[in-house]
Structure formats: structure tokens, C-alpha cells
Design an enzyme around this catalytic site. Sequence first.
Site, mmCIF file in Angstrom:
data_model
loop_
_atom_site.group_PDB
_atom_site.id
_atom_site.type_symbol
_atom_site.label_atom_id
_atom_site.label_comp_id
_atom_site.label_asym_id
_atom_site.label_seq_id
_atom_site.Cartn_x
_atom_site.Cartn_y
_atom_site.Cartn_z
ATOM 1 N N PRO A 94 0.838 -1.200 0.000
ATOM 2 C CA PRO A 94 0.000 0.000 0.000
ATOM 3 C C PRO A 94 0.878 1.257 0.000
ATOM 4 O O PRO A 94 1.826 1.332 0.774
ATOM 5 C CB PRO A 94 -0.814 -0.109 1.295
ATOM 6 C CG PRO A 94 -0.255 -1.259 2.051
ATOM 7 C CD PRO A 94 0.707 -2.013 1.195
ATOM 8 N N GLY A 98 4.191 3.774 5.077
ATOM 9 C CA GLY A 98 5.396 3.496 5.857
ATOM 10 C C GLY A 98 5.974 2.120 5.584
ATOM 11 O O GLY A 98 6.805 1.626 6.346
ATOM 12 N N SER A 102 7.783 3.666 -1.929
ATOM 13 C CA SER A 102 8.493 4.487 -2.926
ATOM 14 C C SER A 102 9.879 3.894 -3.205
ATOM 15 O O SER A 102 10.295 3.800 -4.364
ATOM 16 C CB SER A 102 8.575 5.955 -2.494
ATOM 17 O OG SER A 102 9.367 6.091 -1.336
ATOM 18 N N ALA A 103 10.582 3.450 -2.164
ATOM 19 C CA ALA A 103 11.894 2.821 -2.383
ATOM 20 C C ALA A 103 11.721 1.508 -3.150
ATOM 21 O O ALA A 103 12.498 1.198 -4.058
ATOM 22 C CB ALA A 103 12.590 2.567 -1.047
ATOM 23 N N ASP A 145 15.086 2.431 3.886
ATOM 24 C CA ASP A 145 14.042 1.870 3.016
ATOM 25 C C ASP A 145 14.660 1.208 1.790
ATOM 26 O O ASP A 145 14.220 0.129 1.362
ATOM 27 C CB ASP A 145 13.048 2.959 2.583
ATOM 28 C CG ASP A 145 12.123 3.353 3.726
ATOM 29 O OD1 ASP A 145 12.416 2.974 4.872
ATOM 30 O OD2 ASP A 145 11.120 4.034 3.467
HETATM 31 C C1 MEV Z 1 10.612 6.043 6.632
HETATM 32 O O1 MEV Z 1 10.169 4.729 6.286
HETATM 33 C C2 MEV Z 1 11.657 5.957 7.704
HETATM 34 C C3 MEV Z 1 12.197 7.300 8.190
HETATM 35 O O2 MEV Z 1 13.104 6.996 9.256
HETATM 36 C C4 MEV Z 1 12.920 8.057 7.113
HETATM 37 C C5 MEV Z 1 14.234 7.384 6.668
HETATM 38 O O3 MEV Z 1 14.757 6.530 7.352
HETATM 39 O O4 MEV Z 1 14.743 7.803 5.594
HETATM 40 C C6 MEV Z 1 11.095 8.179 8.751
#
Ligand code: MEV
Length: 313
Positions: A94, A98, A102-103, A145
Amino acid sequence: MKATGTSNGKIILMGEHSVVYGEPAVALPFLATSIETTVTKTSGTVTLDCVFYQGALSKAPERLLNLVAVITETAARLNQPLQDFNITIKSTIPPERGMGSSAAVAVATIRALYRFFEEPLSHGVLLELTNISETIAHGNPSGLDAAMTSGQDPLFFIKGQPFVPFPLNLTAYLVVADTGISGQTKEAVNSIADLYKTAPELTHTAIATLGRLAEQAKVAIEGNKPVELGVHMNQAHEQLAFLGVSNRMLDDLVQVAVKTGALGAKLTGGGRGGCMIALTADKETAAAVSSALLDAGAVNTWTYQMGDDKRDD
Ligand code: MEV
């Protein structure tokens, strides 16, 4: 002629945000979710086919800027003109939750392009190209990520240092719940950077505390101590809320999970939406927590069996 590339989602167990400032993080691959990119030979302008857009790459909308950049940069690295291929992306991760979508899109697409042009791809170049996309997506990526979505090992990760894979010696279950609200990683990362300027000491203390909690989490996992890990997760959620990257829904779901018997719970990833995770001692409690989270408004849950690294939806 066509070629495919794949990648997977990720879950941050501990250390989101503090990882950006050089503190360690503990993260797991989330193999229940994945991305497959296919590059197909066509003639003429490069076209893109994904859930958000179908059409010429050059006319892709603003929200796909990071993907356009990664395709353009990868073609340049491969010394190939931007023409005569189509890129189709299929994802079960999704977006904006989080889970590293995107990565993961960048990783699968770079892999597919290198295979299509029959060039070998080193892991270093894969991470470097993926971080171009991540920098556009949220400005100051830790690289976590990119590392997690391109590999399948749980990692103890410190920005700029070699990855340390480690076994999940933990007899426990993790319930992942989606708030249904788009996470705002960029805004959350920027707001902590602002807080660092206005309240440097308090912010530094919270970031350092999150780093120590990530270290303690690793020790708890290595010693198969789920109760301790749960306590550290609750403490981490408090620090993340203090830093302003939680929201009402995440706080509510964390409380519901703990009341239903979870050993600990916290937001995961960028925060301000996205997902939360809850640790439970056994499968029955995981099922109860999952259904309580759905009753409390989560739009989806996944259960992840940690001990032998098995996942079930
Ligand atoms: C995002 O999935 C994780 C963060 O720690 C950003 C990052 O590590 O680049 C919020």
C-alpha cells in the site's frame, strides 16, 4: 522482448526518524507485500503504466517525480536513450503507509531496466540510484528503506555503515495495522528537522533515547525476550509522539492493541498516518489484537510470525 525486476515491502520495528540522525534502527522485510516492474520493448516514446498513471513518461504527474527521476537517471547510467520501452509496475505494497513503497518501486524498476538492457547491477549502484528517488520523496533519507526493500534479511541498520543482518530469534507475532490515512514521511522528517532548530536539547534527547531503545530491542530479540521488546516498543511510541510524528488514530490503535493484550505497540515508518505494529506472545492474542484493531477503524491488518520468519496474511 521484456524483463522484470522485483522488490518487497519493509517494516521498521524500531528506530524510524532517529535513523536519519545516525542512530540505529531494526527493520524487517515484509514479504507479504511486493512490487514487480516489467520493462517491454516498444517503439517511440517511453510509456509508464502504474496505478496512478498510464501514459508518456514525459507527461507523468508531479507525484511521480521521484520515479521519473530514477528511470531517467538509470537510463543515463546504462547509456541508453529514453525511448522504445514501456514500464509497467504492479504493487501489493500500500502506498504512503510506511512500508517503503516508494523505495520498493525504485528498486524493482532499476532491476528491471538493468535486466532489460542486459547489464550487471551491483547492490551499491542499486542503493545509490534508489536513494535518488528517496531524496526527492523526502529530502533526507537514511537509506533504510532502500536497504530493506532490496533485501530479505532483518537488519540492524546504521546510516552509512555496512548492513548487519541478524536472525529473528523471537517467539512472538507482529500485527501490522493500516490506519487508512496516507502517511506523511516528508512532512514528518521536515518537522523533526525544524524541532531540532527550535528545541535542540529536547529533540536530541528524544532521538538519542530512540537510538538506545533500538539497541535494547536488538538485545531483546537476540535473547528471545518478547516482554522486554514490547516495553521498548511502548517507550519508542511515546518518544515518537513527543517528536510530533504520531497522530490521534495511531495513538488510539496503539492503546487498543495494548488493552487487548499486546506486549507493546508503536507507529512504524514515517508516521502521521500509515501503519502501526503490535507485538503479541502468541497467535491467539495476535488474532484478538488484529480484530480489535479492525473494530477500532484500521482498514487492513497483516500478521507476521517472527520466530521462524514465516508470514501469514
Ligand atoms: C521512513 O520509512 C523511515 C524514516 O526513518 C525516514 C528514513 O529513514 O529515511 C522516517
